[in-house]
Motif scaffolding. Structure first.
Motif: not given
Ligand code: ADQ
Length: 471
Positions: A18, A361, A369
């Motif tokens: 996730a 963020d 994506e």
């Molecule tokens: P996150 O705070 O987790 O990551 P993000 O970069 O948006 O934030 O990544 C989320 C990931 O989780 C994405 O790959 C997305 O597809 C997946 N995801 C979100 N909701 C989901 C759902 N309902 N079901 C399945 N998958 C889901 C941290 C930092 C970010 C940074 C990343 C990577 O906070 O700023 O971009 O690390 O470095």
């Protein structure tokens, strides 16, 4: 070729991940020799002194167990109740308990003690994220002379927020023990440099003996990305198509406004739903024409501030339903669960608008994506927070201030009314940028920066910033 050792708080488990980190780094070790080191996910009475080495889905993983108390102090405590809110400039949501720092250091020392015996002299060690800032210093104390790099996935705080963190001086000193410190965005490099060059002497009383020497630490932005071409393929896969059909049946002609996030206060979810509420209030013609789907699986839900965000979001969604729902029309759906990547890709492709509006963020991979999954002939529109690292890469998105819900509501209206030609033009530029920042290049560039001679790929050398000693 040198082995690559990846270190992160959690080792990847089986099945879909996730978080963005696991998805990105599995690929690094699929192509190179090395292993992944981290916490197993198990809590035990006695901390492990040695790592267990296992093969997990073809990946070599070395894991240690932690005690419940240490894990609480290190993870829910210092990492996620102090560092996470402070680095995201939410000092109002930070809870400070001074003993958590001891647990944080103890776990970092335990990581180092279990990892050091597994290291060969020319291994390249790549440490990930705010949970493990002290790790290089702990490894160096045990004699490690390896190249060690650190990548911060979240934003680096402004100097004021950094001052609010207990032991920030020691944490900055820890960072100076890395050979390379990588950030998501130029703004993070600027904030780090500002502190290191100007703020540190006053913080540390101007004593030359106490000044931190950053002269051996290179600092650079390495914006992370996703694999947009893989998302393009995934978005026409059978699982994605199934999701699209399912949604079509439910939506009919309504246009989909989508949000996909971990349930976290940094993601700006209440503000986002409020903006949608204003869109419906200001544009009655759009009622019955649009539907908002927010997918937000809970995370870190033992922490009070996360439960409160969840409650706030429940209340706002309920309010919007109460105000606008009709017996035969629902303005929004809110789903608190994770989906596999193919289903997500289907949702991205179907969406007319994706709302990526974090208050702050590091990068935000959902933006990448979403872009990858669009139909080039009929792409959706990305509304993106100015305060996501992704805003530096995607200026062709509709950039908004997520605190200003009037502005986001207006951006939503513009996105929903946007003509096809403009959607295509914007998307083409976004897709080019997403491809130019794909995750494979990100990893190679970081590793090139960390140990240029050890990498097979020869790339033009990059201009890296070395900070002088702050003496
Ligand atoms: P996150 O705070 O987790 O990551 P993000 O970069 O948006 O934030 O990544 C989320 C990931 O989780 C994405 O790959 C997305 O597809 C997946 N995801 C979100 N909701 C989901 C759902 N309902 N079901 C399945 N998958 C889901 C941290 C930092 C970010 C940074 C990343 C990577 O906070 O700023 O971009 O690390 O470095």
């Amino acid at each position: 070729m040198s082995r690559i050792v990846i270190v992160s708080n959690r080792t990847p488990g089986k099945g879909p991940a996730a978080g963005g980190l696991a998805v990105a780094l599995r690929k690094v070790l699929a192509d190179r020799e090395g292993f992944w080191f981290g916490w197993s996910g198990k809590l035990t009475d006695q901390p492990s002194t040695e790592a267990r080495i296992e093969d997990i889905d073809g990946l070599e993983v070395a894991q240690i167990d932690l005690t419940r108390d240490d894990h609480h102090a290190y993870y829910a405590g210092f990492s996620n109740s102090i560092l996470w809110p402070s680095f995201h400039l939410r000092l109002d949501l930070a809870t400070i308990e001074s003993h958590w720092y001891e647990g944080y250091r103890r776990v970092n020392a335990q990581f180092a003690k279990a990892l050091a015996p597994l290291l060969k002299p020319d291994d390249i060690v790549w440490v990930h994220d705010y949970h493990l800032i002290p790790l290089a210093r702990e490894l160096r104390n045990l004699g490690a002379k390896n190249r060690i790099g650190f990548y911060l996935h979240i934003p680096f705080p402004t100097a004021d927020a950094l001052y609010a963190i207990p032991h920030h001086e020691e944490l900055m000193r820890d960072l100076s023990r890395y050979d390379l410190v990588g950030f998501q965005a130029r703004r993070d490099v600027a904030a780090f440099t500002e502190f290191a060059e100007h703020q540190a002497p006053s913080t540390f009383g101007g004593h030359k003996a106490k000044a931190i020497d950053f002269s051996g630490t290179a600092v650079e932005a390495f914006p992370i990305g996703s694999d947009p071409e893989a998302f393009a393929k995934l978005s026409v896969s059978p699982a994605a198509t199934k999701m699209i059909h399912r949604m079509h049946r439910a939506l009919g002609d309504q246009r989909l406004v989508l949000g996909v996030d971990r349930l976290d206060y940094s993601k700006g979810l209440p503000q986002r739903v409020e903006a949608y509420e204003k869109l419906l209030a200001n544009n009655s013609r759009l009622r019955r024409q649009v539907h908002m789907l927010q997918v937000a699986p809970p995370s870190r839900d033992t922490i009070k501030e996360y439960q409160e965000t969840s409650d706030t979001l429940d209340a706002i969604c309920g309010r919007v339903m109460g105000q606008f729902a009709e017996p035969d029309w629902q303005p929004l759906t809110y789903v608190k669960r994770a989906y596999g990547q193919p289903s997500l890709a289907g949702l991205y492709r179907l969406a007319r608008v994706c709302l990526v509006t974090p208050l702050r963020d590091g990068m935000n991979l959902v933006a990448h994506e979403f872009i990858g999954a669009q139909d080039p002939e009929d792409p959706g529109v990305l509304i993106l927070s100015r305060f996501a690292g992704a805003a530096e890469i995607f200026p062709e998105a509709l950039l908004v201030n997520p605190f200003d819900t009037d502005e986001t509501a207006e951006a939503l209206r513009i996105a929903l009314d946007m003509p096809l030609d403009e959607r295509r033009d914007r998307w083409r530029a976004l897709m080019d940028a997403a491809m130019a920042h794909n995750v494979d290049d990100w990893a190679v560039e970081f590793l090139d920066g960390l140990a240029p001679d050890a990498m097979a790929e020869t790339r033009p050398s990059r201009d890296m910033l070395y900070l002088a000693s702050v003496a």
